[in-house]
Scaffold this active site. Structure first.
Site, PDB file in Angstrom:
ATOM      1  N   HIS A  46      15.396  23.762  19.035  1.00  0.00           N
ATOM      2  CA  HIS A  46      16.867  23.838  19.075  1.00  0.00           C
ATOM      3  C   HIS A  46      17.450  23.745  17.660  1.00  0.00           C
ATOM      4  O   HIS A  46      18.536  23.203  17.460  1.00  0.00           O
ATOM      5  CB  HIS A  46      17.449  22.761  20.003  1.00  0.00           C
ATOM      6  CG  HIS A  46      17.170  23.050  21.453  1.00  0.00           C
ATOM      7  ND1 HIS A  46      17.924  23.920  22.192  1.00  0.00           N
ATOM      8  CD2 HIS A  46      16.180  22.618  22.271  1.00  0.00           C
ATOM      9  CE1 HIS A  46      17.425  24.002  23.426  1.00  0.00           C
ATOM     10  NE2 HIS A  46      16.349  23.225  23.494  1.00  0.00           N
ATOM     11  N   ASP A  80      11.959  33.028  19.140  1.00  0.00           N
ATOM     12  CA  ASP A  80      10.932  33.669  19.967  1.00  0.00           C
ATOM     13  C   ASP A  80      10.629  35.090  19.483  1.00  0.00           C
ATOM     14  O   ASP A  80       9.467  35.509  19.403  1.00  0.00           O
ATOM     15  CB  ASP A  80      11.392  33.750  21.436  1.00  0.00           C
ATOM     16  CG  ASP A  80      11.988  32.447  21.921  1.00  0.00           C
ATOM     17  OD1 ASP A  80      11.676  31.403  21.337  1.00  0.00           O
ATOM     18  OD2 ASP A  80      12.786  32.486  22.881  1.00  0.00           O
ATOM     19  N   ASP A  89      17.012  26.755  15.655  1.00  0.00           N
ATOM     20  CA  ASP A  89      17.243  28.145  15.190  1.00  0.00           C
ATOM     21  C   ASP A  89      18.725  28.504  15.203  1.00  0.00           C
ATOM     22  O   ASP A  89      19.250  29.046  14.231  1.00  0.00           O
ATOM     23  CB  ASP A  89      16.368  29.170  15.941  1.00  0.00           C
ATOM     24  CG  ASP A  89      16.524  29.197  17.453  1.00  0.00           C
ATOM     25  OD1 ASP A  89      17.226  28.328  18.015  1.00  0.00           O
ATOM     26  OD2 ASP A  89      15.927  30.101  18.082  1.00  0.00           O
ATOM     27  N   SER A 133       7.872  34.616  27.505  1.00  0.00           N
ATOM     28  CA  SER A 133       7.472  35.856  28.175  1.00  0.00           C
ATOM     29  C   SER A 133       8.570  36.910  28.020  1.00  0.00           C
ATOM     30  O   SER A 133       8.287  38.102  27.939  1.00  0.00           O
ATOM     31  CB  SER A 133       7.187  35.600  29.651  1.00  0.00           C
ATOM     32  OG  SER A 133       8.302  35.010  30.268  1.00  0.00           O
ATOM     33  N   GLU A 186      18.452  40.189  25.177  1.00  0.00           N
ATOM     34  CA  GLU A 186      18.351  38.934  25.943  1.00  0.00           C
ATOM     35  C   GLU A 186      19.719  38.265  26.087  1.00  0.00           C
ATOM     36  O   GLU A 186      20.087  37.805  27.162  1.00  0.00           O
ATOM     37  CB  GLU A 186      17.339  37.998  25.275  1.00  0.00           C
ATOM     38  CG  GLU A 186      15.936  38.601  25.319  1.00  0.00           C
ATOM     39  CD  GLU A 186      14.826  37.661  24.908  1.00  0.00           C
ATOM     40  OE1 GLU A 186      14.911  36.459  25.231  1.00  0.00           O
ATOM     41  OE2 GLU A 186      13.868  38.126  24.266  1.00  0.00           O
TER      42      GLU A 186
HETATM   43  C1  GLA Z   1      14.477  28.973  23.562  1.00  0.00           C
HETATM   44  C2  GLA Z   1      15.304  29.965  22.773  1.00  0.00           C
HETATM   45  C3  GLA Z   1      14.979  29.846  21.281  1.00  0.00           C
HETATM   46  C4  GLA Z   1      15.103  28.412  20.797  1.00  0.00           C
HETATM   47  C5  GLA Z   1      14.322  27.470  21.721  1.00  0.00           C
HETATM   48  C6  GLA Z   1      14.521  26.026  21.369  1.00  0.00           C
HETATM   49  O1  GLA Z   1      13.119  29.312  23.483  1.00  0.00           O
HETATM   50  O2  GLA Z   1      15.065  31.282  23.207  1.00  0.00           O
HETATM   51  O3  GLA Z   1      15.820  30.691  20.546  1.00  0.00           O
HETATM   52  O4  GLA Z   1      16.439  28.028  20.683  1.00  0.00           O
HETATM   53  O5  GLA Z   1      14.694  27.665  23.074  1.00  0.00           O
HETATM   54  O6  GLA Z   1      13.979  25.748  20.142  1.00  0.00           O
END
Ligand code: GLA
Length: 416
Positions: free
Chosen positions: A47, A191, A49, A141, A179
């Site tokens: 959390h 991700d 990014d 995924s 997304e």
């Molecule tokens: C999910 C989101 C990422 C990131 C994580 C937490 O995976 O897709 O962008 O914020 O939660 O680190």
């Protein structure tokens, strides 16, 4: 000891063959090629990014394969091995945000996002997906699907961004937009960067400050588990996991509100100020004192301390200080549990069992609210620790967990 299923990664050969076969069985012609992109685990930096912070993912050996062929019209047909009889269809012409429902929103959204970004040559396609990235497990995924689609469309429509690391940022933007705006699942970029920019044997130190260019915002950090005789165990708790149920967006909104209250563009600015101050502890306290409520204080404390933990982890691992690396895993999880409040009992208990049975450290990975944990254990111990977690889950009447062995694998590529 309770048995636990370990999910194997699809081999290159099987992934290509299965995707090609699903394509021809479904669409009665040959595909143009096969592309694949991996899921990820984030080692630390959760959390952060969307707060312009730091994170440290590795690509999993588990990949999503897509066999694809462009079409001469704007229609899209997609099929997945999960439900081979159900072909989802959409039309890119006149498509609006959130205009496609269900899983097809992810691949269709990539083509839509590329067109929105000005790549008008991107048009319809047929695609068949085969994946071994467990769904809904916090292992990305969805990014594996959007990123494999982005690589395929880049190739068949001749955009030319897939062949360089800096170019891939354009594809990452399209995957994120798909997304966020088509599938309605908030994501902050961790991700997709992991899926398209990781390199084998390395963790990707990703700096999410918006002012950095693609050439400045990543560095590859050696992540050689063998060197330290370690394994990285991933346990998918199978607790229901949903990022588009509002909780993630709420966390994000609170962080943005906190940044506004503190008069900064994002919480990274605050975190850096605190890190550079003479007395970081006092400086954090003064920052938190300026925030109006307890919840906001907790969220900010997590983000500020988590960004610092990423730096400390990179340093500790590089020095071979595995005890310290494990301690940082634990501190990260505890902060996500107490301050960010994104864990669930399955995650906390899995982490406790791993810690109580010799793991150097264990933490949830990904967005939370379900999903997976990772544990750093001595080589050869993954099976046993996973079995102990499964045994505890039986006692607690939780869903049976699944496991996989993680190592730093490669990012997405053309496979055939
Ligand atoms: C999910 C989101 C990422 C990131 C994580 C937490 O995976 O897709 O962008 O914020 O939660 O680190």
């Amino acid at each position: 000891m309770a048995t636990i299923q370990f999910i194997d990664a699809l081999s290159h050969k099987d992934g290509v063959e299965e995707a090609t076969r699903l394509f021809s069985d479904t669409f009665h012609e040959d595909c143009d090629g096969v592309w694949a992109a991996p899921g990820r685990v984030n080692l630390i930096g959760e959390h952060t990014d969307y707060n312009a912070g730091l994170c440290l993912p590795i690509a999993l050996p588990h990949r999503t394969f897509v066999a694809l062929k462009p079409r001469s019209d704007t229609h899209v047909r997609v099929v997945s091995s999960i439900s081979p009889a159900a072909v989802a269809v959409a039309d890119l012409a006149g498509l609006q945000a959130e205009g496609v429902k269900g899983w097809a929103a992810y691949p269709v959204g990539v083509a839509w996002a590329l067109r929105q970004a000005g790549f008008e040559q991107v048009s319809g396609f047929d695609a068949a997906f085969v994946s071994c990235v467990p769904l809904g497990s916090g292992l990305s995924s969805s990014a594996a699907m959007t990123c494999s689609t982005a690589l395929a469309l880049d190739d068949v429509y001749g955009l030319g961004y897939g062949s360089s690391d800096a170019g891939r940022v354009t594809l990452i933007d399209a995957a994120m937009k798909s997304e966020n705006d088509m599938a309605g699942a908030s994501t902050g970029g961790l991700d997709q960067n992991a899926s398209l920019r990781c390199t084998p044997g390395h963790a990707l130190l990703l700096d999410c400050r918006p002012e950095l260019t693609a050439l400045e915002n990543v560095s590859q950090q050696l992540f050689d588990l063998d060197k330290y005789n370690l394994e990285l165990l991933v346990v998918d708790t199978q607790a229901p996991h949903q990022l588009n149920d509002g909780q993630y967006a709420q966390r994000r909104a609170t962080c943005e509100a906190a940044a506004r209250t503190l008069g900064v563009a994002n919480l990274r600015v605050v975190s850096d100020r605190i890190a550079k101050s003479d007395d970081p502890f006092q400086s954090l306290k003064e920052t938190l004192d300026r925030l109006p409520d307890e919840t906001m204080k907790k969220r900010v404390r997590h983000v500020v301390t988590e960004i610092q933990r990423v730096r400390s982890f990179v340093h500790a691992f590089a020095q071979g200080d595995i005890a310290e690396a494990g301690r940082l895993f634990n501190a990260s999880h505890d902060s996500l549990a107490a301050d960010y409040q994104v864990t669930v009992p399955e995650l906390d208990i899995a982490v406790d069992v791993a810690r109580g049975n010799g793991a150097y450290g264990a933490r949830m990975t990904g967005g939370g609210f379900g999903g997976s944990i990772i544990a750093l254990v001595d080589k050869g111990r993954s099976q046993e620790v996973a079995g102990l977690i499964a045994r505890e889950f039986t006692k607690q009447d939780f869903h049976a967990p699944r496991a996989l062995a993680a190592y730093a694998a490669a990012s997405g590529s053309r496979e055939a």
